[in-house]
Design an enzyme around this catalytic site. Structure first.
Site, short mmCIF file in Angstrom:
data_model
loop_
_atom_site.label_atom_id
_atom_site.label_comp_id
_atom_site.label_asym_id
_atom_site.label_seq_id
_atom_site.Cartn_x
_atom_site.Cartn_y
_atom_site.Cartn_z
N ARG A 178 0.77 -1.30 0.13
CA ARG A 178 -0.17 -0.27 -0.02
C ARG A 178 0.81 1.41 -0.26
NH1 ARG A 178 -0.32 -2.10 5.20
NH2 ARG A 178 -0.19 -0.22 6.60
N SER A 179 0.55 2.21 -0.59
CA SER A 179 1.07 3.69 -0.71
C SER A 179 1.12 3.88 0.74
CB SER A 179 0.73 3.93 -1.75
OG SER A 179 0.89 3.41 -3.00
N ASN A 180 1.76 5.41 0.86
CA ASN A 180 1.51 6.04 1.79
C ASN A 180 0.29 6.90 1.72
OD1 ASN A 180 1.64 8.21 3.63
ND2 ASN A 180 3.76 8.68 3.22
N PRO A 181 -0.58 7.61 2.45
CA PRO A 181 -2.22 8.04 2.51
C PRO A 181 -1.50 9.43 1.85
CG PRO A 181 -1.80 6.67 4.71
CD PRO A 181 -0.97 6.30 4.14
N TRP A 202 0.94 3.86 -9.02
CA TRP A 202 1.55 3.71 -7.53
C TRP A 202 2.61 3.17 -7.75
CZ3 TRP A 202 -0.77 7.40 -5.58
CH2 TRP A 202 -2.43 7.58 -6.10
#
Length: 194
Positions: A28-31, A121
């Site tokens: 997952r990517s950094n929010p 992403w």
């Protein structure tokens, strides 16, 4: 408060990143980066968006909310486990304008093109030609590209007319012989990974 922040208030990030049926999603990517890149995309209702790197599905729901029920989101990931879980969570949350596919995003996804916006992403070695071919005239691509040895930088790539980017000057470092237009690097905020 901008549109991305308003959408984020409606989307439970932890439900995606630490789903009770699946557990935590390591991909997952950094929010903070997600919110910044989605703000750069300037998403509007009715837009068609391609997302490369489904991850937990959190960013996909944000995009779906920003383009509204008449917009379309096509999300690709090479990991079938991630796309299946994201699809399940999107279904649980009643999203009808999202489709997740297991595929290599560097090839784009012609079946649902053209796209008004493309966001990635993942970091391809070069800007994939399929992305520029599949973005609509006047569309925008936001993707991390390895332009230089500078961490935490992304550049929006835009200015498409006739589906080609502006040619780069001879000897320039722009990937694929194309240059970005109107871009300012934006450093990413530190992320704790929680």
């Amino acid at each position: 408060m901008n549109a991305v922040a308003l959408a984020a208030e409606q989307v439970p990030e932890r439900h995606y990143t630490h789903h009770e049926g699946r557990g935590p999603t390591p991909h997952r990517s950094n929010p903070v980066v997600i919110h910044r890149e989605l703000a750069t995309l300037d998403l509007q209702p009715h837009m068609r968006v391609a997302e490369y790197g489904t991850g937990s599905g959190y960013s996909t729901e944000l995009i779906a909310r920003l383009v509204g029920p008449t917009g379309e989101v096509t999300s690709l990931d090479i990991d079938a486990y991630l796309t299946r879980w994201a699809s399940l969570i999107h279904h649980e949350r009643g999203l009808d304008n999202v489709r997740c596919y297991t595929a290599d995003g560097t090839a784009g996804f012609r079946e649902r093109a053209p796209y008004d916006r493309v966001v990635a992403w993942c970091t391809p070695a070069l800007l994939p030609k399929a992305w520029t071919d599949q973005v609509a005239d006047g569309g925008l691509i936001v993707a991390p590209l390895p332009i230089a040895d500078v961490p935490n930088m992304t550049f929006p790539v835009g200015g498409w007319t006739g589906r080609t980017a502006s040619p780069a000057p001879p000897g320039s470092p722009w990937p694929g012989g194309h240059r970005t237009t109107g871009c300012t690097p934006a450093p990413a905020a530190p992320w704790t990974g929680s």
